[in-house]
Design a protein around this motif. Structure first.
Motif, mmCIF file in Angstrom:
data_model
loop_
_atom_site.group_PDB
_atom_site.id
_atom_site.type_symbol
_atom_site.label_atom_id
_atom_site.label_comp_id
_atom_site.label_asym_id
_atom_site.label_seq_id
_atom_site.Cartn_x
_atom_site.Cartn_y
_atom_site.Cartn_z
ATOM 1 N N UNK A 1 0.880 -1.312 -0.044
ATOM 2 C CA UNK A 1 -0.386 -0.452 -0.052
ATOM 3 C C UNK A 1 1.074 0.885 -0.767
ATOM 4 N N UNK A 2 1.942 1.423 0.692
ATOM 5 C CA UNK A 2 2.943 2.150 0.631
ATOM 6 C C UNK A 2 3.699 2.885 -0.906
ATOM 7 N N UNK A 3 3.649 1.654 -1.453
ATOM 8 C CA UNK A 3 3.616 1.588 -3.250
ATOM 9 C C UNK A 3 2.517 2.356 -3.652
ATOM 10 N N UNK A 4 0.973 2.370 -3.554
ATOM 11 C CA UNK A 4 0.487 3.095 -4.162
ATOM 12 C C UNK A 4 0.689 4.439 -4.123
ATOM 13 N N UNK A 5 0.377 5.506 -4.937
ATOM 14 C CA UNK A 5 0.060 6.836 -4.739
ATOM 15 C C UNK A 5 -1.023 7.275 -5.238
ATOM 16 N N UNK A 6 -1.273 8.343 -5.203
ATOM 17 C CA UNK A 6 -2.823 9.299 -5.947
ATOM 18 C C UNK A 6 -2.284 8.975 -6.815
ATOM 19 N N UNK A 7 -3.782 8.696 -7.892
ATOM 20 C CA UNK A 7 -3.498 8.233 -9.624
ATOM 21 C C UNK A 7 -4.201 10.463 -9.653
ATOM 22 N N UNK A 8 -3.633 10.538 -11.060
ATOM 23 C CA UNK A 8 -4.004 11.680 -11.134
ATOM 24 C C UNK A 8 -4.977 11.087 -12.241
ATOM 25 N N UNK A 9 -6.072 12.111 -12.701
ATOM 26 C CA UNK A 9 -7.026 11.727 -13.605
ATOM 27 C C UNK A 9 -6.999 10.513 -14.422
ATOM 28 N N UNK A 10 -8.103 9.604 -12.993
ATOM 29 C CA UNK A 10 -8.283 8.458 -12.306
ATOM 30 C C UNK A 10 -9.430 8.213 -13.467
ATOM 31 N N UNK A 11 -9.657 9.036 -14.353
ATOM 32 C CA UNK A 11 -11.309 8.135 -15.182
ATOM 33 C C UNK A 11 -10.745 8.487 -16.805
ATOM 34 N N UNK B 1 -2.696 -0.263 -33.834
ATOM 35 C CA UNK B 1 -3.622 -0.645 -32.528
ATOM 36 C C UNK B 1 -2.834 -0.974 -32.164
ATOM 37 N N UNK B 2 -3.280 -0.544 -30.803
ATOM 38 C CA UNK B 2 -2.956 0.153 -29.354
ATOM 39 C C UNK B 2 -3.150 -0.858 -28.036
ATOM 40 N N UNK B 3 -1.766 -1.954 -27.779
ATOM 41 C CA UNK B 3 -2.466 -2.688 -26.412
ATOM 42 C C UNK B 3 -1.115 -2.637 -25.591
ATOM 43 N N UNK B 4 -2.339 -1.520 -24.202
ATOM 44 C CA UNK B 4 -1.633 -1.357 -23.024
ATOM 45 C C UNK B 4 -1.451 -2.282 -21.879
ATOM 46 N N UNK B 5 -0.671 -2.346 -20.563
ATOM 47 C CA UNK B 5 -0.554 -2.877 -19.446
ATOM 48 C C UNK B 5 -1.265 -2.425 -18.642
ATOM 49 N N UNK B 6 -1.673 -3.083 -17.334
ATOM 50 C CA UNK B 6 -3.074 -2.288 -16.657
ATOM 51 C C UNK B 6 -1.937 -1.307 -16.424
ATOM 52 N N UNK B 7 -2.719 -0.645 -15.337
ATOM 53 C CA UNK B 7 -2.238 0.879 -15.242
ATOM 54 C C UNK B 7 -1.410 0.654 -13.875
ATOM 55 N N UNK B 8 -0.345 1.401 -13.736
ATOM 56 C CA UNK B 8 0.172 1.313 -12.353
ATOM 57 C C UNK B 8 0.364 2.679 -11.066
ATOM 58 N N UNK B 9 -0.413 2.979 -10.410
ATOM 59 C CA UNK B 9 -0.455 4.395 -9.954
ATOM 60 C C UNK B 9 -0.405 5.661 -10.972
ATOM 61 N N UNK C 1 2.203 8.414 -18.947
ATOM 62 C CA UNK C 1 2.450 9.422 -17.985
ATOM 63 C C UNK C 1 0.984 10.267 -17.356
ATOM 64 N N UNK C 2 -0.394 9.915 -16.020
ATOM 65 C CA UNK C 2 -0.800 10.890 -16.037
ATOM 66 C C UNK C 2 -0.488 11.909 -15.463
ATOM 67 N N UNK C 3 -0.536 13.571 -15.490
ATOM 68 C CA UNK C 3 0.315 14.243 -15.142
ATOM 69 C C UNK C 3 -1.317 15.025 -14.687
ATOM 70 N N UNK C 4 -1.047 15.843 -13.246
ATOM 71 C CA UNK C 4 -1.942 16.412 -13.231
ATOM 72 C C UNK C 4 -3.204 16.724 -13.375
ATOM 73 N N UNK C 5 -2.821 17.662 -14.937
ATOM 74 C CA UNK C 5 -3.912 18.101 -16.222
ATOM 75 C C UNK C 5 -4.019 17.885 -16.992
ATOM 76 N N UNK C 6 -2.616 17.412 -17.415
ATOM 77 C CA UNK C 6 -3.417 16.694 -19.134
ATOM 78 C C UNK C 6 -2.601 14.980 -19.091
ATOM 79 N N UNK C 7 -2.209 14.286 -19.994
ATOM 80 C CA UNK C 7 -1.398 12.520 -19.960
ATOM 81 C C UNK C 7 -0.026 13.100 -20.915
#
Length: 248
Positions: free
Chosen positions: A20-30, A143-151, A192-198
């Motif tokens: 849980x300590x490795x988890x961070x607040x997700x920017x733009x979670x949706x 076609x883009x294949x993405x891994x599950x999001x981590x942080x 890379x999910x930044x606070x205001x854009x990706x």
């Protein structure tokens, strides 16, 4: 036995806390839940081309006399170029998406011709050069294949097909390429999910399909001395390396 159970419980709790300590607040979670994604892109690229040389051949000079010519052509260096475009991405699945990125590539290829039968003062083959400028309008479909999001990052791989149309090409250049070409492309990148854009850096490799050389160009040259250079190659295959930064 009780001590063993207590130790296992403590170890499990410690691992859970560490995870849980490795988890961070997700920017733009949706951001990835939207059906459509739009953005812009800028980047740089390196153009290359491979030629198939004809070898010795008989060519008429300006007086119509047949003489043997032996000229070698090669793209001797990579030239950087600039790319700009827009992005449209359709979410197909949690890990798959269809992406269309209309792009303009501004660049050039540097060609060197060595005339093996015409030597300079030092005994080396005489050298001619040409800057083969290219302005490509391309519409890659990937076609883009993405891994599950981590942080706040998500790596991916992509592959697709890239039709291109060349807007430039001199009528009296030694070598001229066809207007239309099709490439296949593969690459990898990371969201890379930044606070205001990706922000999405991506590196991809493009390989041309078929012969992109305009073989009829030799008959259109007004300077007879240039025809031997134009006829010195029979096939050309284009390549490109593209580093792109997407902003969503």
């Amino acid at each position: 036995m009780k001590r063993f159970i207590i130790l296992i419980t403590i170890a499990a709790l410690a691992l859970n806390i560490a995870a849980q300590s490795d988890r961070k607040v997700q920017n733009r979670p949706y951001a990835d839940l939207r059906r459509l994604h739009f953005g812009i892109l800028v980047g740089m690229h390196m153009q290359d081309i491979e030629f198939e040389n004809v070898g010795p051949q008989l060519m008429p000079d300006e007086n119509g006399v047949l003489t043997q010519q032996y000229i070698l052509c090669d793209a001797d260096k990579w030239s950087p170029g600039f790319s700009v475009g827009v992005l449209g991405e359709l979410r197909l699945h949690d890990n798959f998406s269809l992406r269309v990125t209309p792009t303009m590539h501004f660049g050039a290829k540097h060609l060197t011709f060595l005339n093996m039968q015409r030597l300079d003062n030092s005994g080396q083959p005489s050298r001619e050069t040409q800057d083969l400028k290219s302005t490509y309008v391309s519409v890659p479909i990937d076609i883009k294949f993405a891994a599950p999001r981590w942080n706040n990052y998500r790596p991916y791989i992509m592959a697709g097909i890239n039709p291109t149309f060349n807007l430039t090409g001199g009528d009296q250049d030694m070598v001229r390429l066809k207007r239309f070409n099709t490439m296949v492309e593969i690459g990898l990148g990371c969201d890379f999910y930044l606070p205001f854009f990706k922000l999405i850096p991506e590196l991809k490799f493009c390989f041309g399909l078929g012969n992109v050389l305009d073989t009829n160009h030799v008959n259109e040259l007004l300077d007879a001395n240039l025809r031997a250079y134009a006829a010195s190659v029979s096939k050309a295959q284009s390549k490109m390396i593209v580093l792109t930064f997407y902003f969503e």
